[in-house]
Each structure stands twice: as C-alpha cells, then as structure tokens.
Scaffold this motif. Sequence first.
Motif, mmCIF file in Angstrom:
data_model
loop_
_atom_site.group_PDB
_atom_site.id
_atom_site.type_symbol
_atom_site.label_atom_id
_atom_site.label_comp_id
_atom_site.label_asym_id
_atom_site.label_seq_id
_atom_site.Cartn_x
_atom_site.Cartn_y
_atom_site.Cartn_z
ATOM 1 N N LYS A 109 0.813 -1.225 0.000
ATOM 2 C CA LYS A 109 0.000 0.000 0.000
ATOM 3 C C LYS A 109 0.845 1.273 0.000
ATOM 4 O O LYS A 109 0.373 2.324 -0.437
ATOM 5 C CB LYS A 109 -0.974 -0.011 1.182
ATOM 6 C CG LYS A 109 -2.093 -1.042 1.001
ATOM 7 C CD LYS A 109 -3.066 -1.005 2.152
ATOM 8 C CE LYS A 109 -3.891 -2.269 2.274
ATOM 9 N NZ LYS A 109 -4.915 -2.436 1.258
ATOM 10 N N ALA A 148 -7.291 7.137 7.867
ATOM 11 C CA ALA A 148 -7.404 5.683 7.676
ATOM 12 C C ALA A 148 -6.022 5.117 7.963
ATOM 13 O O ALA A 148 -5.016 5.646 7.474
ATOM 14 C CB ALA A 148 -7.838 5.368 6.253
ATOM 15 N N LYS A 150 -3.562 1.983 7.597
ATOM 16 C CA LYS A 150 -3.443 0.772 6.772
ATOM 17 C C LYS A 150 -2.091 0.122 6.956
ATOM 18 O O LYS A 150 -1.064 0.757 6.674
ATOM 19 C CB LYS A 150 -3.565 1.140 5.291
ATOM 20 C CG LYS A 150 -4.854 1.795 4.918
ATOM 21 C CD LYS A 150 -4.865 2.115 3.431
ATOM 22 C CE LYS A 150 -6.266 2.377 2.970
ATOM 23 N NZ LYS A 150 -6.360 2.539 1.522
ATOM 24 N N GLY A 157 -8.158 -7.747 3.737
ATOM 25 C CA GLY A 157 -9.229 -6.754 3.934
ATOM 26 C C GLY A 157 -9.524 -6.500 5.400
ATOM 27 O O GLY A 157 -10.467 -5.789 5.732
ATOM 28 N N VAL A 160 -7.287 -2.751 7.907
ATOM 29 C CA VAL A 160 -7.500 -1.300 7.864
ATOM 30 C C VAL A 160 -8.425 -0.862 9.002
ATOM 31 O O VAL A 160 -9.405 -1.536 9.316
ATOM 32 C CB VAL A 160 -8.110 -0.891 6.492
ATOM 33 C CG1 VAL A 160 -8.424 0.598 6.454
ATOM 34 C CG2 VAL A 160 -7.161 -1.273 5.356
ATOM 35 N N VAL A 162 -10.418 2.757 10.354
ATOM 36 C CA VAL A 162 -10.721 4.135 9.966
ATOM 37 C C VAL A 162 -11.186 4.918 11.195
ATOM 38 O O VAL A 162 -12.210 4.593 11.804
ATOM 39 C CB VAL A 162 -11.791 4.170 8.850
ATOM 40 C CG1 VAL A 162 -12.071 5.609 8.416
ATOM 41 C CG2 VAL A 162 -11.339 3.335 7.643
ATOM 42 N N GLU A 187 -3.557 7.707 5.982
ATOM 43 C CA GLU A 187 -4.074 8.592 4.938
ATOM 44 C C GLU A 187 -5.387 9.233 5.321
ATOM 45 O O GLU A 187 -6.146 8.718 6.142
ATOM 46 C CB GLU A 187 -4.180 7.841 3.604
ATOM 47 C CG GLU A 187 -5.086 6.644 3.655
ATOM 48 C CD GLU A 187 -5.040 5.814 2.380
ATOM 49 O OE1 GLU A 187 -3.950 5.625 1.810
ATOM 50 O OE2 GLU A 187 -6.108 5.353 1.961
ATOM 51 N N GLU A 188 -5.600 10.359 4.695
ATOM 52 C CA GLU A 188 -6.810 11.148 4.849
ATOM 53 C C GLU A 188 -8.037 10.253 4.715
ATOM 54 O O GLU A 188 -8.128 9.462 3.771
ATOM 55 C CB GLU A 188 -6.770 12.182 3.705
ATOM 56 C CG GLU A 188 -7.983 12.956 3.455
ATOM 57 C CD GLU A 188 -7.875 13.677 2.076
ATOM 58 O OE1 GLU A 188 -6.845 13.576 1.373
ATOM 59 O OE2 GLU A 188 -8.858 14.331 1.720
ATOM 60 N N ARG A 189 -8.953 10.334 5.653
ATOM 61 C CA ARG A 189 -10.191 9.563 5.542
ATOM 62 C C ARG A 189 -11.060 10.159 4.436
ATOM 63 O O ARG A 189 -11.375 11.348 4.458
ATOM 64 C CB ARG A 189 -10.966 9.606 6.864
ATOM 65 C CG ARG A 189 -12.302 8.919 6.761
ATOM 66 C CD ARG A 189 -13.148 9.107 8.004
ATOM 67 N NE ARG A 189 -14.452 8.515 7.807
ATOM 68 C CZ ARG A 189 -15.524 8.809 8.529
ATOM 69 N NH1 ARG A 189 -15.436 9.699 9.501
ATOM 70 N NH2 ARG A 189 -16.671 8.230 8.293
ATOM 71 N N LEU A 190 -11.441 9.321 3.485
ATOM 72 C CA LEU A 190 -12.313 9.754 2.397
ATOM 73 C C LEU A 190 -13.754 9.476 2.818
ATOM 74 O O LEU A 190 -14.050 8.410 3.359
ATOM 75 C CB LEU A 190 -11.986 8.980 1.116
ATOM 76 C CG LEU A 190 -10.531 9.108 0.644
ATOM 77 C CD1 LEU A 190 -10.246 8.120 -0.490
ATOM 78 C CD2 LEU A 190 -10.241 10.529 0.189
ATOM 79 N N GLU A 194 -18.704 4.100 -1.529
ATOM 80 C CA GLU A 194 -17.666 3.321 -2.216
ATOM 81 C C GLU A 194 -18.222 2.567 -3.410
ATOM 82 O O GLU A 194 -19.371 2.117 -3.388
ATOM 83 C CB GLU A 194 -17.076 2.305 -1.237
ATOM 84 C CG GLU A 194 -16.058 2.910 -0.317
ATOM 85 C CD GLU A 194 -15.314 1.839 0.478
ATOM 86 O OE1 GLU A 194 -14.385 1.229 -0.061
ATOM 87 O OE2 GLU A 194 -15.695 1.636 1.646
ATOM 88 N N LYS A 216 -19.043 -4.457 2.889
ATOM 89 C CA LYS A 216 -17.964 -5.071 3.679
ATOM 90 C C LYS A 216 -18.397 -5.452 5.091
ATOM 91 O O LYS A 216 -17.896 -6.420 5.654
ATOM 92 C CB LYS A 216 -16.804 -4.072 3.808
ATOM 93 C CG LYS A 216 -16.079 -3.859 2.486
ATOM 94 C CD LYS A 216 -14.582 -4.018 2.631
ATOM 95 C CE LYS A 216 -14.003 -4.510 1.347
ATOM 96 N NZ LYS A 216 -13.270 -3.670 0.528
ATOM 97 N N GLN A 272 -10.900 0.614 -6.451
ATOM 98 C CA GLN A 272 -11.884 0.826 -5.382
ATOM 99 C C GLN A 272 -11.945 2.328 -5.161
ATOM 100 O O GLN A 272 -10.940 2.944 -4.807
ATOM 101 C CB GLN A 272 -11.442 0.077 -4.114
ATOM 102 C CG GLN A 272 -12.339 0.269 -2.916
ATOM 103 C CD GLN A 272 -13.649 -0.497 -3.063
ATOM 104 O OE1 GLN A 272 -13.788 -1.368 -3.900
ATOM 105 N NE2 GLN A 272 -14.622 -0.138 -2.264
ATOM 106 N N MET A 274 -13.913 5.994 -3.729
ATOM 107 C CA MET A 274 -14.874 6.640 -2.841
ATOM 108 C C MET A 274 -15.441 7.805 -3.639
ATOM 109 O O MET A 274 -14.675 8.662 -4.106
ATOM 110 C CB MET A 274 -14.172 7.159 -1.579
ATOM 111 C CG MET A 274 -15.121 7.707 -0.531
ATOM 112 S SD MET A 274 -15.999 6.400 0.349
ATOM 113 C CE MET A 274 -14.754 5.866 1.538
ATOM 114 N N VAL A 283 -9.595 4.635 -3.016
ATOM 115 C CA VAL A 283 -9.433 3.943 -1.736
ATOM 116 C C VAL A 283 -8.260 2.971 -1.862
ATOM 117 O O VAL A 283 -7.389 2.896 -1.004
ATOM 118 C CB VAL A 283 -10.727 3.200 -1.349
ATOM 119 C CG1 VAL A 283 -10.507 2.318 -0.130
ATOM 120 C CG2 VAL A 283 -11.850 4.188 -1.091
ATOM 121 N N GLU A 284 -8.249 2.231 -2.959
ATOM 122 C CA GLU A 284 -7.137 1.310 -3.215
ATOM 123 C C GLU A 284 -7.257 0.750 -4.626
ATOM 124 O O GLU A 284 -8.292 0.912 -5.280
ATOM 125 C CB GLU A 284 -7.147 0.153 -2.215
ATOM 126 C CG GLU A 284 -8.386 -0.707 -2.335
ATOM 127 C CD GLU A 284 -8.300 -2.016 -1.563
ATOM 128 O OE1 GLU A 284 -7.195 -2.452 -1.206
ATOM 129 O OE2 GLU A 284 -9.356 -2.598 -1.321
#
Length: 433
Positions: A109, A148, A150, A157, A160, A162, A187-190, A194, A216, A272, A274, A283-284
């Motif tokens: 990541k 977030a 990670k 999965g 992570v 948040v 990283e900044e939470r989006l 999704e 999820k 993926q 947001m 997101v990824e």
Amino acid sequence: MTETVLLVGGGGREHAIARAVDTSTATETELYACASNRNPGITSLADGFETVSETDADPIVAYAEDVGATLAVIGPESALEAGVADALDEAGVYAFGPQEAEARIETDKAFQREFMDEHSIPGCPDYAVFDDAEDAADYIRKYDGDLAIKPQGLTGGKGVRVIGDQITEDEGIEYVLESDYETFVLEERLVGEEFTVQAFVADGQYRVSPAVQDHKRAYEGDEGPNTGGMGSYSDATFELPFMTESEYTDAVSIIDAVVEAMPDYKGILYGQFMLTSEGPRVVEFNARFGDPEAMNTLPVLETDFVDILVAAREGEELPDLVFSNQATVCKYAVPDGYPTDPEAGAKVQIDEESAGEALLFYASVDERDDGIYTTTSRSFAVVGLAETITSAEAIAEEALAKAGEEGLRVRHDIGKADLLQKRIDHMSEIRGD
Ligand code: AMP
Ligand code: GLY
C-alpha cells in the motif's frame, strides 16, 4: 485451435471465472483448475483438478505444463504476490494476472500511494508512510482530521482501521503502537459512497465493466466487523443509482492514468473508489477480480471471455466489451458467527438446479460423500440477474429461501430499495444538494 485454460484459486470469484470459461463458445476450451480447496462448482466444470497451495509457484507451473495449458487465469492476490504469474510466463504459459512487480499496486500500500504520487494519478488522498510506530502515533495525534490506518501489506481486507468510522483517535494510536505490523500508511479519511470498477488490461489497453458496490460490514445496516464482502450489486447501466454517468467516467479516467503509467500491467485492474463531494477518489487498487464483484460482472459479460484472454496474450486489440444491460444482486451465505467466531459444518441445502433463476457460486465449502458442508469462511453466493436491481434482488432471495437458514447468515438488506435509497440520500447530503 483448442485453448487450455488453467484457473488458479478456489473461491466464489474463481467459480464465476470457471463459468465464464465454460460458457465460452467462440473457442474450443478445456479447463483445468488448481487450488488449496476443492470447490465443487469448479470441479464440476473442470476437466481436471489439482490440490495445491495458490502461493506455490513450482507445482502450479508443473501442473500447467502437464495439462498443456495455453493460458492461465489467476484469481487470488496471494498467488500474484508469490510470483505465480512470473513463473507461468517464464514457463511460456501466458498468465492473465500481473507479475509480482506490477501486483505491488495491491500488495504494497505504500508503493501504491507513492506510485500514484509519482505519476500524478488523480484521486490520491493525502498520505504518509511510517515504519516507526511512535512516529505514526505522533502523526495521528497532530493530524487535523480523521485518518485511515493501513498496514503496508496484504491483510485479507481486515487490517484497515478508519478513525471516525470504526474507531476513535485513541484507539487508532493504540492500534499502531500495539499491533505487530511494521509499516503503516496513514491517509486522509475519504467520506462518501464506495464503488468498484474492474478493467481488463493488457498491452497498454483496457476495457471496463459496470460499477459494483460491495458490502464489507458483516451485519445488516452496515454494522459489525469488516468481512471479505457480504454481497454486491450492479445496475443495468455502467453507473450505480447514487452516481452520475460523468462520475463513472471520472473513475475510468483514473484507471486510464494507471494503465498509462504501468505499460507492462496485464490482468484485471480493480479500482476501489470513494465517491466524494469532489468526485471519485482512490481507496485502493487491487490486481485481480473482486470477490464478490466478479460474480456481478462476469455473468452479464456477453463478449466471449476466452477471446479477451487470447487477444491479451497475442498482443492484439482487446475486443470491446458488451454487457447484457441487466442489473445484478449477489448475496453471500456465510457460516453463523462469521467473521469473528464462525461455526463450520452445516449442510448446504441448495444446488445449482434448486437455485432456480439465480446463479449459485460455491466458495469455501467442503464436499463430503453425503453432501456439501460449510467451513469457517464464506460458503456460497446466489446472484439474481434482471432488468432492475429490485427484481434481481427478489431472484436472489427466492434462491436463499430454498437454502434455508440452518447454520447460515445472510445480509438480506443488500440490493433492497431501503438501502439503495440510503446510499442515494447519503450522496445528496455529501454533495450538499
Ligand atoms: P482495504 O483493505 O484497503 O480494502 O480497505 C478496507 C476498507 O477500509 C475500504 O473498503 C474502505 O471502506 C476503508 N478505507 C480504506 N482506505 C480509506 C480511506 N482513505 N478513507 C476512508 N475509508 C478507507
Ligand atoms: N470485495 C473486495 C475484494 O475483492 O477485495
């Protein structure tokens, strides 16, 4: 010429891939499969099966050579990380799946974000990478806003966390200080809704599929722990009900930028996203089909699946993809207690015939002399296909009613009008409508 396809992996996603190979009509095909588990849906379609770990390249190559494979499709990311595509390519068996170096877009990541930065790929959140837990904790304390957290590598999965969603800032600090992971991406939470776009990629070209939304969280109403994915839906168009056509196109332009920056990439590129107030952000990326998302898009793909792989192998122009303009709803049945305390051993009461109009895909089940039993992971999925999401949902539910509830749990809310409306309302709120 006959194409001999080797499929690596034994989950619901791979059952959907096996079905796509099996329904190929343009080319004469043979299908062989290998995985650590015997998926009865796959073995019933395959001309041969070998039990082997998905991460063990040598026996996979040996089996490919043994059966005379002309193509391989790799399902799980663990195989990509282990260099299975590299080994098959090296042995002269074209693997539809990226080599280890390109698969880092999923498996590492930190690499993923640095790559986005370096190539100015749009949609990258603000991020920082830490290999010292104290420094990471300090960053969380000082950061203005939610983050977030990670772990750098693959965690199925489940790694992570948040802040502001599942955990508080203090719990986030405790997580980086006390977990065994060495390197974290913070990283900044989006914030938004999704969605996933899966693209077939080869030779610098790509072809996209309809957007899908996975669920999820383990329980209805998006409650509970994260899972591998409890179910998913797609619409009869490429976009989803909470999204505009141009927002879908913006996501595709991000995929376009990745493909341009990674000319050697081949296989499925899974974005993926947001959908935020500023449009889609990343997101990824995953380096393979999604599970469950493959079960939404492959059944509506009308273009011959094996033809796409052959064009990729031959360096030809990839065919334009045609989809059947049907909505899909996929619901997984999981063992009671999944994912925290799953109880295995319930007899599966449904088969492909009794699923009626729905498609049935097996995942982690155990085939015994007297029937098929659940294990501790996701058991099977049913997929409804219809003109609308609502009708597709009803078809999926009809099949689930036949499966009974003994020992199983399902998120019945997936694809229902109430939850769809909640997504639409959430996006309106985010857009400030
Ligand atoms: P991953 O393991 O990378 O698939 O992440 C699991 C889930 O964590 C994603 O599906 C998102 O729901 C959530 N997530 C990951 N990154 C972010 C982010 N930057 N902002 C908000 N949620 C995120
Ligand atoms: N559905 C999420 C994944 O395949 O990673």
